[in-house]
Design a protein around this motif. Sequence first.
Motif, PDB file in Angstrom:
ATOM      1  N   GLU A 144      44.575  41.549  47.519  1.00 12.82           N
ATOM      2  CA  GLU A 144      43.905  42.292  48.597  1.00 12.82           C
ATOM      3  C   GLU A 144      43.373  43.659  48.167  1.00 12.82           C
ATOM      4  N   LYS A 145      44.090  44.298  47.250  1.00 13.35           N
ATOM      5  CA  LYS A 145      43.700  45.665  46.859  1.00 13.35           C
ATOM      6  C   LYS A 145      43.654  45.780  45.339  1.00 13.35           C
ATOM      7  N   GLY A 203      48.750  43.114  47.893  1.00 13.51           N
ATOM      8  CA  GLY A 203      48.643  41.718  48.326  1.00 13.51           C
ATOM      9  C   GLY A 203      49.721  40.922  47.621  1.00 13.51           C
TER      10      GLY A 203
END
Length: 394
Positions: free
Chosen positions: A44-45, A133
């Motif tokens: 996610e990041k 994530g």
Amino acid sequence: MKPREIRRGIYCVGAIDWDRRLFDSLIPLPDGTSYNSYLIKGSEKTALIDTVDPTTEQVLENHLNELEVKAIDYLVAHHAEQDHSGSIPRVLERYPKAKVICTPKCKGMLIDLLLIPEDRFITVEDKETISLGDRTLEFVHTPWVHWPETMVTYLKEERILFSCDFFGSHLATTDLYVTDEGQVYEAAKRYYAEIMMPFRTIIQKNLEKVKDYQIDIIAPSHGPMYDKPEFIIKAYHGWAFDEPKNIVVLPYVSMHGSTRKMVAYFVEALAQRGVTVKQFDLTVTDLGKLAIALVDAATVVIGTPTVLAGPHPNAVYAAFLANAIRPNLKFASIIGSYGWGGKTVEQLAAMIPNLKVEILQPVLVKGYPREADFKALDSLAETIAQKHKEHGFA
Ligand code: FEO
């Protein structure tokens, strides 16, 4: 060098500085250095771990271009010193949504040093975590590795410790991991002596702190990574915890040969008594070599002539540096020659208040050394050998 993948989605994106020969306008770099920066892509990041010295920021930028990094969410700043933080402003400019993750103390220092706007920061407490994530970063406060604001980051899933200066070595190499342990041992010991040794007791605490983590790789921000972390952890334990050894370090300077003659005799006298001596001519020595020798030594003896009523400036410089890097010395003395008088002993002794040493009877000689002076040197050598024996320094 191209960016290199350490694990899936984790890359080395820093710069190798082959030709740098001086750090902080003070520390010799015989083997260059590197400014390691690491990119970690989560589900996610994306996080960037440290940046690079501003002189090499184009290298970092090229690496991010090659990897087609469109977004950086977190820029982890372990340390405010500019060899790691100096390119943060450029990265923040390029990635306007990126936030700098650092300790509260580091935030203040980065604002002071690099004028980074306050709204670009997220500060983290000790052991705080941030999720990318499928990957988790844990931030561990480790003050004084090298400045008071420093921390390290543990990437839980891959068991990688990103350690910045801690465990680092000034060594330019194409090797991603340590291949020549002898070479890295010397470079890391030099680094420890110059950067970490002044804070030895706090380093001990930080070593205890990282012992709680299962570590597969240590990824410092200078020098190669350690895929056998026990090598560098064991070395650090020895440097930080061990008692001094049966070693005398003898930095000296001589103008017309009298002090040199005393040094030569004294080295022999110590060696005959089973004491290891490391002799350094201060007019030519690499100060890093002197710092390395001080890590293990029990005794320092400074050899200096008297110049303008005091110690030679080269001896003053060595004493000042030794006092600043605070080796674990137990004894100190001074030998040398003078022409007509002066305050050499008093001035040098006053320059080393940080060294918790017993000052042993100096041997100061008027002119060229004579028989009685050699006897005094024998006596000093005998005292040192006995003291080392009594303390069990082997
Ligand atoms: Fe590598 Fe203290 O900076």
